[in-house]
Design a protein around this motif. Structure first.
Motif, PDB file in Angstrom:
ATOM      1  N   THR A  99       0.846  -1.191   0.000  1.00 41.72           N
ATOM      2  CA  THR A  99       0.000   0.000   0.000  1.00 41.72           C
ATOM      3  C   THR A  99       0.879   1.238   0.000  1.00 41.72           C
ATOM      4  O   THR A  99       1.854   1.316   0.742  1.00 41.72           O
ATOM      5  N   ARG A 100       0.505   2.210  -0.819  1.00 43.05           N
ATOM      6  CA  ARG A 100       1.176   3.505  -0.757  1.00 43.05           C
ATOM      7  C   ARG A 100       0.190   4.497  -0.166  1.00 43.05           C
ATOM      8  O   ARG A 100      -0.967   4.578  -0.589  1.00 43.05           O
ATOM      9  N   ALA A 101       0.622   5.243   0.830  1.00 45.31           N
ATOM     10  CA  ALA A 101      -0.265   6.222   1.465  1.00 45.31           C
ATOM     11  C   ALA A 101       0.590   7.435   1.791  1.00 45.31           C
ATOM     12  O   ALA A 101       1.492   7.358   2.623  1.00 45.31           O
ATOM     13  N   GLY A 102       0.353   8.550   1.102  1.00 43.57           N
ATOM     14  CA  GLY A 102       1.193   9.735   1.300  1.00 43.57           C
ATOM     15  C   GLY A 102       2.643   9.379   0.994  1.00 43.57           C
ATOM     16  O   GLY A 102       2.947   8.747  -0.024  1.00 43.57           O
ATOM     17  N   ARG A 103       3.550   9.727   1.928  1.00 44.21           N
ATOM     18  CA  ARG A 103       4.978   9.429   1.698  1.00 44.21           C
ATOM     19  C   ARG A 103       5.356   8.031   2.188  1.00 44.21           C
ATOM     20  O   ARG A 103       6.535   7.713   2.318  1.00 44.21           O
ATOM     21  N   LEU A 104       4.357   7.239   2.524  1.00 49.00           N
ATOM     22  CA  LEU A 104       4.651   5.917   3.091  1.00 49.00           C
ATOM     23  C   LEU A 104       4.347   4.796   2.117  1.00 49.00           C
ATOM     24  O   LEU A 104       3.375   4.870   1.359  1.00 49.00           O
ATOM     25  N   TRP A 105       5.176   3.786   2.174  1.00 51.89           N
ATOM     26  CA  TRP A 105       4.898   2.528   1.461  1.00 51.89           C
ATOM     27  C   TRP A 105       4.942   1.420   2.495  1.00 51.89           C
ATOM     28  O   TRP A 105       5.882   1.352   3.291  1.00 51.89           O
ATOM     29  N   CYS A 119       9.377   7.028  -1.425  1.00 49.86           N
ATOM     30  CA  CYS A 119       8.567   6.657  -0.251  1.00 49.86           C
ATOM     31  C   CYS A 119       9.438   6.127   0.873  1.00 49.86           C
ATOM     32  O   CYS A 119      10.449   5.486   0.638  1.00 49.86           O
ATOM     33  N   VAL A 120       8.978   6.389   2.090  1.00 50.44           N
ATOM     34  CA  VAL A 120       9.583   5.781   3.267  1.00 50.44           C
ATOM     35  C   VAL A 120       8.941   4.401   3.416  1.00 50.44           C
ATOM     36  O   VAL A 120       7.715   4.283   3.347  1.00 50.44           O
ATOM     37  N   GLY A 121       9.769   3.369   3.589  1.00 53.11           N
ATOM     38  CA  GLY A 121       9.227   2.006   3.578  1.00 53.11           C
ATOM     39  C   GLY A 121       9.019   1.409   4.961  1.00 53.11           C
ATOM     40  O   GLY A 121       9.801   1.648   5.876  1.00 53.11           O
ATOM     41  N   LEU A 122       7.950   0.662   5.082  1.00 51.23           N
ATOM     42  CA  LEU A 122       7.706  -0.153   6.281  1.00 51.23           C
ATOM     43  C   LEU A 122       7.438  -1.562   5.803  1.00 51.23           C
ATOM     44  O   LEU A 122       6.596  -1.751   4.905  1.00 51.23           O
ATOM     45  N   MET A 149       2.856  15.159   9.185  1.00 52.16           N
ATOM     46  CA  MET A 149       4.309  15.201   9.330  1.00 52.16           C
ATOM     47  C   MET A 149       4.970  16.023   8.221  1.00 52.16           C
ATOM     48  O   MET A 149       6.146  16.352   8.331  1.00 52.16           O
ATOM     49  N   ASP A 150       4.221  16.327   7.145  1.00 46.08           N
ATOM     50  CA  ASP A 150       4.783  17.192   6.091  1.00 46.08           C
ATOM     51  C   ASP A 150       5.077  18.592   6.624  1.00 46.08           C
ATOM     52  O   ASP A 150       5.888  19.316   6.068  1.00 46.08           O
ATOM     53  N   ASP A 151       4.382  18.990   7.677  1.00 48.32           N
ATOM     54  CA  ASP A 151       4.617  20.300   8.289  1.00 48.32           C
ATOM     55  C   ASP A 151       5.866  20.193   9.176  1.00 48.32           C
ATOM     56  O   ASP A 151       5.876  19.438  10.158  1.00 48.32           O
ATOM     57  N   LYS A 152       6.905  20.920   8.796  1.00 48.32           N
ATOM     58  CA  LYS A 152       8.198  20.818   9.514  1.00 48.32           C
ATOM     59  C   LYS A 152       8.055  21.122  11.010  1.00 48.32           C
ATOM     60  O   LYS A 152       8.830  20.650  11.836  1.00 48.32           O
ATOM     61  N   ASN A 153       7.022  21.948  11.365  1.00 43.50           N
ATOM     62  CA  ASN A 153       6.810  22.268  12.785  1.00 43.50           C
ATOM     63  C   ASN A 153       6.440  21.038  13.602  1.00 43.50           C
ATOM     64  O   ASN A 153       6.482  21.072  14.826  1.00 43.50           O
ATOM     65  N   HIS A 154       6.009  19.981  12.917  1.00 44.66           N
ATOM     66  CA  HIS A 154       5.575  18.795  13.658  1.00 44.66           C
ATOM     67  C   HIS A 154       6.698  17.783  13.862  1.00 44.66           C
ATOM     68  O   HIS A 154       6.479  16.742  14.480  1.00 44.66           O
ATOM     69  N   GLU A 155       7.883  18.093  13.332  1.00 46.15           N
ATOM     70  CA  GLU A 155       9.011  17.181  13.552  1.00 46.15           C
ATOM     71  C   GLU A 155       9.237  17.000  15.043  1.00 46.15           C
ATOM     72  O   GLU A 155       9.187  17.976  15.797  1.00 46.15           O
ATOM     73  N   GLY A 156       9.447  15.772  15.467  1.00 44.97           N
ATOM     74  CA  GLY A 156       9.729  15.503  16.880  1.00 44.97           C
ATOM     75  C   GLY A 156       8.489  15.493  17.759  1.00 44.97           C
ATOM     76  O   GLY A 156       8.598  15.410  18.985  1.00 44.97           O
ATOM     77  N   CYS A 157       7.286  15.583  17.157  1.00 47.01           N
ATOM     78  CA  CYS A 157       6.059  15.628  17.975  1.00 47.01           C
ATOM     79  C   CYS A 157       5.870  14.300  18.721  1.00 47.01           C
ATOM     80  O   CYS A 157       6.305  13.250  18.249  1.00 47.01           O
ATOM     81  N   ARG A 174       6.958   7.492  13.463  1.00 47.25           N
ATOM     82  CA  ARG A 174       8.390   7.548  13.793  1.00 47.25           C
ATOM     83  C   ARG A 174       9.232   7.640  12.523  1.00 47.25           C
ATOM     84  O   ARG A 174      10.185   8.419  12.454  1.00 47.25           O
ATOM     85  N   LYS A 175       8.870   6.841  11.518  1.00 42.84           N
ATOM     86  CA  LYS A 175       9.645   6.842  10.262  1.00 42.84           C
ATOM     87  C   LYS A 175       9.587   8.209   9.591  1.00 42.84           C
ATOM     88  O   LYS A 175      10.485   8.602   8.865  1.00 42.84           O
ATOM     89  N   LEU A 176       8.475   8.941   9.807  1.00 45.70           N
ATOM     90  CA  LEU A 176       8.325  10.246   9.154  1.00 45.70           C
ATOM     91  C   LEU A 176       8.845  11.390  10.037  1.00 45.70           C
ATOM     92  O   LEU A 176       8.622  12.549   9.730  1.00 45.70           O
ATOM     93  N   GLY A 177       9.476  11.047  11.161  1.00 40.11           N
ATOM     94  CA  GLY A 177      10.167  12.095  11.924  1.00 40.11           C
ATOM     95  C   GLY A 177       9.496  12.520  13.210  1.00 40.11           C
ATOM     96  O   GLY A 177       9.848  13.574  13.764  1.00 40.11           O
TER      97      GLY A 177
END
Ligand code: SAM
Length: 289
Positions: A99-105, A119-122, A149-157, A174-177
């Motif tokens: 499945t591909r969903a946003g930046r995730l696979w 894509c970031v893979g899981l 997670m595309d919003d840089k302000n949410h990094e590390g949330c 976690r994979k998306l930051g």
């Protein structure tokens, strides 16, 4: 050789049955609702009903489990079957998709070659916990996490994943930051599988726990819950309270027609709808204070 017990009851009883199933000596639980193709040779589900298939090592164990089910669900329809192991394992494989969903696979280990470079893979192999990514609720939630997670302000949330199953949503964050996460499930087997999946995917920073939501303290920037609508409504006060100011609550596992009821339960807790996503008969509600 495995022995299965299929229990057909109303969808609303599934949570109670799931809790009961966790106390049995089963080696697997599969819930088959209207979102899935009926199993070959199985009569279609009437409206409002769902099947739970329980897998056992011995026939005696499946018969004992049936007695337990009958005590709590006297009207349940029970069906027994013996399954050759080879069909069982190969059967899983046939139905699995990436499945591909946003930046995730997300896909099983035998399909990793198809992961797009951007894509970031899981990697999640189908097992005894819900969450290989191809269910519409999980896929919508991964898309919503990816957008957040595309919003840089949410990094590390900070993240709370309630009903983590295979661990997929917490791992996706976690994979998306994201920052540290807490992920719980009432099913100890799921928590074990989630922990193994995290190790295989090199995901750290997640506290995997069977602690019930009532015992998880603190507030989180991102709260994820893919559970049945009635469980979400029951937990509305605690779930709302767990969302930090400026944070986001993502609720799914909701059938389209149940969305109004879930919305009302969370609006009562002072939350507002930010975005609604629908796929097939499923809905995801994104809410904030
Ligand atoms: C639909 S699955 C979702 C799995 C995964 N998060 C996903 O999105 O694919 C729901 C999970 O919630 C768990 N669950 C059900 N009721 C729960 C509760 N009250 N507290 C924590 N987990 C619960 C189930 O054991 C199951 O693993």
């Amino acid at each position: 050789m495995h022995h299965t017990l299929r229990v057909r009851i109303s969808e609303s009883g599934m949570d109670v049955l799931e809790a009961l199933a966790c106390e049995m000596e089963q080696v697997g639980i599969e819930i088959r609702d209207h979102s899935l193709k009926p199993l070959p040779g199985v009569e279609p589900l009437p409206e409002g009903m769902a099947d739970m298939v329980l897998w056992f090592e011995t026939e005696d164990a499946s018969r004992e489990a049936a007695e337990l089910v009958k005590a709590d669900f006297p009207d349940a329809a029970l069906f027994f079957e013996t399954v050759e192991d080879q069909d069982w394992t190969e059967g899983w494989k046939k139905d699995v998709r990436a499945t591909r969903a946003g930046r995730l696979w997300v896909g099983p280990s035998w399909m990793t070659d198809s992961r797009p470079d951007d894509c970031v893979g899981l990697v999640i192999d189908p097992g005894m916990a819900f969450g290989t990514g191809d269910h519409p609720t999980t896929a919508m939630c991964m898309e919503a996490i990816s957008d957040w997670m595309d919003d840089k302000n949410h990094e590390g949330c900070s993240v709370l994943d309630v009903g983590t199953g295979s661990g997929i949503l917490a791992m996706a964050a976690r994979k998306l930051g994201s920052g540290p996460a807490v992920a719980n499930d009432i099913d100890p087997q799921a928590v074990e599988i989630a922990r193994e999946n995290a190790a295989k995917n090199g995901v750290d920073g997640v506290e995997w726990t069977t602690k019930p939501l009532e015992r998880i303290r603190g507030r989180f920037d991102l709260v994820l819950a893919n559970i049945f609508a009635n469980v979400l409504c029951h937990y509305a006060p605690r779930l709302a309270d767990a969302v930090a100011d400026g944070g986001r609550l993502m609720l799914t596992g909701i059938l389209n027609e149940q969305a109004g009821e879930v919305l009302t339960a969370f609006e009562r807790e002072g939350m507002k709808l930010v975005r609604r996503r629908d796929r097939d008969e499923w809905t995801l509600l994104e809410m904030a204070h």
